[in-house]
Write a protein that holds these residues in place. Structure first.
Motif, PDB file in Angstrom:
ATOM      1  N   MET A 145       0.836  -1.201   0.000  1.00  0.00           N
ATOM      2  CA  MET A 145       0.000   0.000   0.000  1.00  0.00           C
ATOM      3  C   MET A 145       0.877   1.259   0.000  1.00  0.00           C
ATOM      4  SD  MET A 145      -3.203  -0.646  -0.175  1.00  0.00           S
ATOM      5  CE  MET A 145      -3.942   0.856   0.468  1.00  0.00           C
ATOM      6  N   LYS A 146       1.940   1.236   0.820  1.00  0.00           N
ATOM      7  CA  LYS A 146       2.816   2.404   0.868  1.00  0.00           C
ATOM      8  C   LYS A 146       3.460   2.654  -0.500  1.00  0.00           C
ATOM      9  CE  LYS A 146       4.056   2.232   5.770  1.00  0.00           C
ATOM     10  NZ  LYS A 146       5.170   2.113   6.735  1.00  0.00           N
ATOM     11  N   TRP A 147       3.835   1.534  -1.152  1.00  0.00           N
ATOM     12  CA  TRP A 147       4.455   1.657  -2.474  1.00  0.00           C
ATOM     13  C   TRP A 147       3.469   2.270  -3.462  1.00  0.00           C
ATOM     14  CZ3 TRP A 147       3.026  -0.635  -7.111  1.00  0.00           C
ATOM     15  CH2 TRP A 147       3.930  -0.466  -8.173  1.00  0.00           C
ATOM     16  N   ALA A 148       2.202   1.785  -3.431  1.00  0.00           N
ATOM     17  CA  ALA A 148       1.179   2.286  -4.344  1.00  0.00           C
ATOM     18  C   ALA A 148       0.881   3.758  -4.086  1.00  0.00           C
ATOM     19  CB  ALA A 148      -0.100   1.463  -4.222  1.00  0.00           C
ATOM     20  N   SER A 149       0.764   4.112  -2.795  1.00  0.00           N
ATOM     21  CA  SER A 149       0.478   5.510  -2.467  1.00  0.00           C
ATOM     22  C   SER A 149       1.637   6.420  -2.893  1.00  0.00           C
ATOM     23  CB  SER A 149       0.209   5.669  -0.969  1.00  0.00           C
ATOM     24  OG  SER A 149       1.354   5.302  -0.218  1.00  0.00           O
ATOM     25  N   GLY A 150       2.865   5.893  -2.799  1.00  0.00           N
ATOM     26  CA  GLY A 150       4.031   6.663  -3.237  1.00  0.00           C
ATOM     27  C   GLY A 150       4.014   6.913  -4.736  1.00  0.00           C
ATOM     28  N   VAL A 151       3.605   5.874  -5.503  1.00  0.00           N
ATOM     29  CA  VAL A 151       3.508   6.017  -6.964  1.00  0.00           C
ATOM     30  C   VAL A 151       2.477   7.071  -7.327  1.00  0.00           C
ATOM     31  CG1 VAL A 151       2.806   4.853  -9.082  1.00  0.00           C
ATOM     32  CG2 VAL A 151       4.302   3.677  -7.458  1.00  0.00           C
ATOM     33  N   PHE A 152       1.284   7.009  -6.675  1.00  0.00           N
ATOM     34  CA  PHE A 152       0.232   7.997  -6.944  1.00  0.00           C
ATOM     35  C   PHE A 152       0.690   9.407  -6.578  1.00  0.00           C
ATOM     36  CE2 PHE A 152      -2.780   4.341  -6.785  1.00  0.00           C
ATOM     37  CZ  PHE A 152      -3.389   4.559  -8.025  1.00  0.00           C
ATOM     38  N   ALA A 153       1.408   9.539  -5.465  1.00  0.00           N
ATOM     39  CA  ALA A 153       1.882  10.848  -5.031  1.00  0.00           C
ATOM     40  C   ALA A 153       2.872  11.436  -6.038  1.00  0.00           C
ATOM     41  CB  ALA A 153       2.527  10.737  -3.647  1.00  0.00           C
ATOM     42  N   ILE A 154       3.787  10.582  -6.513  1.00  0.00           N
ATOM     43  CA  ILE A 154       4.770  11.053  -7.493  1.00  0.00           C
ATOM     44  C   ILE A 154       4.084  11.445  -8.798  1.00  0.00           C
ATOM     45  CG2 ILE A 154       6.720  10.319  -8.935  1.00  0.00           C
ATOM     46  CD1 ILE A 154       7.636   8.601  -6.569  1.00  0.00           C
ATOM     47  N   ALA A 155       3.105  10.601  -9.227  1.00  0.00           N
ATOM     48  CA  ALA A 155       2.371  10.899 -10.459  1.00  0.00           C
ATOM     49  C   ALA A 155       1.626  12.229 -10.338  1.00  0.00           C
ATOM     50  CB  ALA A 155       1.403   9.766 -10.775  1.00  0.00           C
ATOM     51  N   TRP A 156       1.006  12.438  -9.155  1.00  0.00           N
ATOM     52  CA  TRP A 156       0.270  13.691  -8.929  1.00  0.00           C
ATOM     53  C   TRP A 156       1.220  14.903  -8.946  1.00  0.00           C
ATOM     54  CZ3 TRP A 156      -4.326  15.735  -9.108  1.00  0.00           C
ATOM     55  CH2 TRP A 156      -4.568  16.936  -8.461  1.00  0.00           C
ATOM     56  N   MET A 157       2.381  14.756  -8.328  1.00  0.00           N
ATOM     57  CA  MET A 157       3.352  15.844  -8.308  1.00  0.00           C
ATOM     58  C   MET A 157       3.855  16.156  -9.720  1.00  0.00           C
ATOM     59  SD  MET A 157       5.536  14.753  -4.914  1.00  0.00           S
ATOM     60  CE  MET A 157       6.823  15.960  -5.239  1.00  0.00           C
ATOM     61  N   MET A 158       4.100  15.108 -10.501  1.00  0.00           N
ATOM     62  CA  MET A 158       4.564  15.319 -11.872  1.00  0.00           C
ATOM     63  C   MET A 158       3.495  16.009 -12.716  1.00  0.00           C
ATOM     64  SD  MET A 158       7.672  14.276 -12.069  1.00  0.00           S
ATOM     65  CE  MET A 158       7.947  14.084 -13.821  1.00  0.00           C
ATOM     66  N   ARG A 159       2.250  15.610 -12.515  1.00  0.00           N
ATOM     67  CA  ARG A 159       1.143  16.224 -13.254  1.00  0.00           C
ATOM     68  C   ARG A 159       0.998  17.700 -12.893  1.00  0.00           C
ATOM     69  NH1 ARG A 159      -3.349  15.397 -16.175  1.00  0.00           N
ATOM     70  NH2 ARG A 159      -5.219  16.610 -15.671  1.00  0.00           N
ATOM     71  N   MET A 160       1.056  18.010 -11.599  1.00  0.00           N
ATOM     72  CA  MET A 160       0.930  19.398 -11.164  1.00  0.00           C
ATOM     73  C   MET A 160       2.092  20.239 -11.667  1.00  0.00           C
ATOM     74  SD  MET A 160      -1.923  19.526  -9.709  1.00  0.00           S
ATOM     75  CE  MET A 160      -1.791  21.234  -9.177  1.00  0.00           C
ATOM     76  N   ARG A 161       3.280  19.637 -11.706  1.00  0.00           N
ATOM     77  CA  ARG A 161       4.442  20.364 -12.219  1.00  0.00           C
ATOM     78  C   ARG A 161       4.264  20.665 -13.705  1.00  0.00           C
ATOM     79  NH1 ARG A 161      10.181  17.859 -10.874  1.00  0.00           N
ATOM     80  NH2 ARG A 161       9.373  18.407  -8.791  1.00  0.00           N
ATOM     81  N   ALA A 162       3.721  19.687 -14.449  1.00  0.00           N
ATOM     82  CA  ALA A 162       3.487  19.896 -15.878  1.00  0.00           C
ATOM     83  C   ALA A 162       2.458  20.998 -16.105  1.00  0.00           C
ATOM     84  CB  ALA A 162       3.032  18.597 -16.532  1.00  0.00           C
ATOM     85  N   ILE A 163       1.397  21.005 -15.279  1.00  0.00           N
ATOM     86  CA  ILE A 163       0.369  22.042 -15.389  1.00  0.00           C
ATOM     87  C   ILE A 163       0.958  23.418 -15.126  1.00  0.00           C
ATOM     88  CG2 ILE A 163      -1.745  22.945 -14.330  1.00  0.00           C
ATOM     89  CD1 ILE A 163      -2.622  20.039 -13.897  1.00  0.00           C
ATOM     90  N   LYS A 164       1.791  23.517 -14.082  1.00  0.00           N
ATOM     91  CA  LYS A 164       2.419  24.804 -13.758  1.00  0.00           C
ATOM     92  C   LYS A 164       3.371  25.251 -14.858  1.00  0.00           C
ATOM     93  CE  LYS A 164       2.160  24.409  -8.703  1.00  0.00           C
ATOM     94  NZ  LYS A 164       2.921  24.304  -7.439  1.00  0.00           N
ATOM     95  N   ASN A 165       4.099  24.296 -15.455  1.00  0.00           N
ATOM     96  CA  ASN A 165       5.023  24.642 -16.535  1.00  0.00           C
ATOM     97  C   ASN A 165       4.267  25.155 -17.759  1.00  0.00           C
ATOM     98  OD1 ASN A 165       7.311  23.994 -15.088  1.00  0.00           O
ATOM     99  ND2 ASN A 165       7.439  21.894 -15.864  1.00  0.00           N
ATOM    100  N   ARG A 166       3.133  24.497 -18.076  1.00  0.00           N
ATOM    101  CA  ARG A 166       2.331  24.957 -19.213  1.00  0.00           C
ATOM    102  C   ARG A 166       1.775  26.358 -18.948  1.00  0.00           C
ATOM    103  NH1 ARG A 166       0.773  19.370 -19.732  1.00  0.00           N
ATOM    104  NH2 ARG A 166      -0.994  19.695 -18.311  1.00  0.00           N
ATOM    105  N   GLU A 167       1.326  26.593 -17.716  1.00  0.00           N
ATOM    106  CA  GLU A 167       0.805  27.907 -17.365  1.00  0.00           C
ATOM    107  C   GLU A 167       1.908  28.969 -17.451  1.00  0.00           C
ATOM    108  OE1 GLU A 167      -1.786  30.821 -16.496  1.00  0.00           O
ATOM    109  OE2 GLU A 167      -2.288  28.709 -16.873  1.00  0.00           O
ATOM    110  N   ARG A 168       3.093  28.601 -16.987  1.00  0.00           N
ATOM    111  CA  ARG A 168       4.231  29.531 -17.052  1.00  0.00           C
ATOM    112  C   ARG A 168       4.598  29.836 -18.510  1.00  0.00           C
ATOM    113  NH1 ARG A 168       7.564  26.669 -14.286  1.00  0.00           N
ATOM    114  NH2 ARG A 168       6.780  27.383 -12.261  1.00  0.00           N
ATOM    115  N   LEU A 169       4.514  28.806 -19.346  1.00  0.00           N
ATOM    116  CA  LEU A 169       4.817  28.986 -20.768  1.00  0.00           C
ATOM    117  C   LEU A 169       3.801  29.914 -21.425  1.00  0.00           C
ATOM    118  CD1 LEU A 169       6.523  28.222 -23.243  1.00  0.00           C
ATOM    119  CD2 LEU A 169       5.038  26.226 -23.554  1.00  0.00           C
ATOM    120  N   ARG A 170       2.512  29.737 -21.099  1.00  0.00           N
ATOM    121  CA  ARG A 170       1.481  30.625 -21.644  1.00  0.00           C
ATOM    122  C   ARG A 170       1.719  32.070 -21.210  1.00  0.00           C
ATOM    123  NH1 ARG A 170      -2.143  26.130 -20.898  1.00  0.00           N
ATOM    124  NH2 ARG A 170      -2.496  26.758 -18.724  1.00  0.00           N
ATOM    125  N   GLU A 171       2.080  32.265 -19.945  1.00  0.00           N
ATOM    126  CA  GLU A 171       2.345  33.621 -19.450  1.00  0.00           C
ATOM    127  C   GLU A 171       3.545  34.243 -20.155  1.00  0.00           C
ATOM    128  OE1 GLU A 171       2.860  33.185 -15.280  1.00  0.00           O
ATOM    129  OE2 GLU A 171       0.725  32.848 -14.854  1.00  0.00           O
TER     130      GLU A 171
END
Length: 465
Positions: free
Chosen positions: A1-27
């Motif tokens: 379970m800890k391993w799975a939750s870690g994978v989801f957390a990393i995936a979520w962080m990567m997704r949020m980073r990509a969203i912020k990068n796209r927003e920064r690029l638009r700006e």
């Protein structure tokens, strides 16, 4: 379970980073656009002074087409470097040129161009003592990242066809060199097909771009966009229609065009954003139309009433029912490597959108190219008018012959002025290329008819004397 939750957390962080990068690029791109607009306002207000004084012209012959189009282009770096004739702008004694090259320029090539250009004054005067030294007035700059992006030297399209402005953006050494060369001097960029990275480069160099903003340039460089400009200008165009995006729309449009123009034998299908002849197909539809004789009888029966759409109804349905079969069996894409049959061409055509237009029913067809510049203050310069020199097909030109000898020059000048006025109303400035089709009309023997065909952004610095 800890391993799975870690994978989801990393995936979520990567997704949020990509969203912020796209927003920064638009700006960033929005900020670059605002900088471009402020710089172009200053250029407009000072243009009269700048064009008559010492200045540096930074030529970036970048072809900022969409990624899909660039991926289909053969020898992309060579295509961009075809604009090397821009260096001839140093014929103006007030102009120094910085040419950003998409390929490595050898010392021998530099010496060749510099010696060739140094002969101009001597040739004009007839005195060989007038040879001038051009070494200090022309500088070749090659972005250092070219070797890292896999520039293709083969005849196969390359998926990493980054446009020149993108390569320059990621080449700090080249940018710093240009900054040193233009420091304290009036300077501006002359682009090719404007790309968002041209705005970034202009912001870094802190100089204006003598060209339209990317969205405007991309829109009106399409076939459909050019048709809107020509309609607004009130110039003659071939029978046809634009903004075709669905199969039903295509079949309905070509059916109605055939009914309205029964004398036209060949019809062209063109992608909105195609390069060379890659996005063109043709079909001699009336030759394979089994109901053609019936439709001609219907036209004769209705006489003058044939101009009304209600008179077409039965004929339209007959033609419409045959169109899919005729196109499937007889339509010919010009590039059989990319599109081996009509179905593959049709999928790409509908995905991108395009136009349908008539091909002149004449044995001899000449394509005329007019290159002009709309200056920031609204003044228009006609730089060059020439007849395109083609291979076996008029769709594959490889050069132009100057001066043109196809049609009255006053007529061409009038058309160019009308198109330029239409472009200005849409905030288009900079260099434009227009292509016109000229041919002898059967109705008016020995008189020439011109169809305005397309508009582009390529720069050719050749002045017709």
């Amino acid at each position: 379970m800890k391993w799975a939750s870690g994978v989801f957390a990393i995936a979520w962080m990567m997704r949020m980073r990509a969203i912020k990068n796209r927003e920064r690029l638009r700006e960033t791109r929005a900020d670059n656009l605002e900088v471009y607009k402020s710089k172009i306002k200053i250029l407009k207000s000072t243009w009269k002074r700048i064009k008559n004084s010492r200045r540096v012209v930074v030529h970036i012959p970048s072809l900022g087409y969409t990624e899909d189009i660039r991926a289909q282009m053969y020898n992309f770096h060579v295509e961009q470097n075809n604009q090397i004739a821009r260096i001839c702008s140093i014929s103006d004694p007030n102009v120094d040129v910085i040419y950003v090259s998409p390929i490595t320029v050898t010392d021998e090539a530099k010496q060749y161009y510099q010696k060739l250009l140094s002969l101009k004054k001597a040739i004009d005067s007839g005195n060989m003592n007038d040879i001038t030294d051009m070494n200090t007035r022309i500088t070749f700059v090659v972005p250092e990242v070219i070797s890292h992006f896999g520039v293709s030297t083969t005849t196969i399209p390359h998926k990493k066809n980054l446009c020149l402005s993108s390569m320059l953006r990621y080449s700090p050494n080249a940018l710093q060199r240009i900054q040193r060369l233009i420091k304290g001097r009036d300077a501006y960029i002359v682009p090719g097909m404007v790309h968002v990275d041209d705005l970034e480069v202009a912001r870094i160099l802190d100089i204006p771009i003598l060209g339209s903003e990317p969205q405007v340039a991309q829109l009106y460089s399409t076939k459909s966009g050019a048709k809107r400009i020509f309609e607004n200008a009130g110039v003659s165009m071939p029978p046809g229609d634009y903004d075709i995006y669905s199969s039903d729309q295509m079949h309905e449009t070509i059916s109605q065009l055939i009914i309205n123009n029964l004398d036209i034998k060949r019809w062209l299908f063109k992608f909105n954003s195609s390069v060379s002849s890659n996005g063109i197909a043709y079909c001699d539809i009336t030759k394979h139309l089994t109901c053609y004789s019936h439709v001609m009888k219907e036209k004769a029966r209705y006489g003058k009433e044939w101009c009304h759409k209600w008179a077409h109804e039965s004929s339209f349905h007959q033609v419409f029912s045959e169109i899919p079969r005729i196109l499937r069996q007889h339509a010919c894409p010009l590039n059989r490597i990319l599109y081996p049959n009509w179905e593959s061409f049709k999928v790409a055509f509908l995905n991108e959108g395009g136009i349908i237009e008539a091909y002149p029913r004449a044995e001899s067809v000449t394509v005329l190219q007019a290159d002009m510049m709309i200056e920031p203050d609204g003044h228009t310069q006609l730089l060059c008018i020439g007849d395109q020199i083609s291979e076996s097909s008029a769709f594959k030109p490889w050069g132009i012959s100057v001066p043109q000898s196809s049609i009255d020059s006053d007529y061409v000048n009038s058309v160019c002025q009308k198109v330029a006025a239409s472009c200005q109303s849409r905030n288009i400035i900079g260099h434009l290329s227009l292509t016109m089709v000229t041919f002898i009309s059967e109705e008016t023997v020995r008189s020439f008819v011109s169809f305005l065909q397309s508009i582009g952004n390529h720069v050719i610095i050749i002045k017709e004397r």
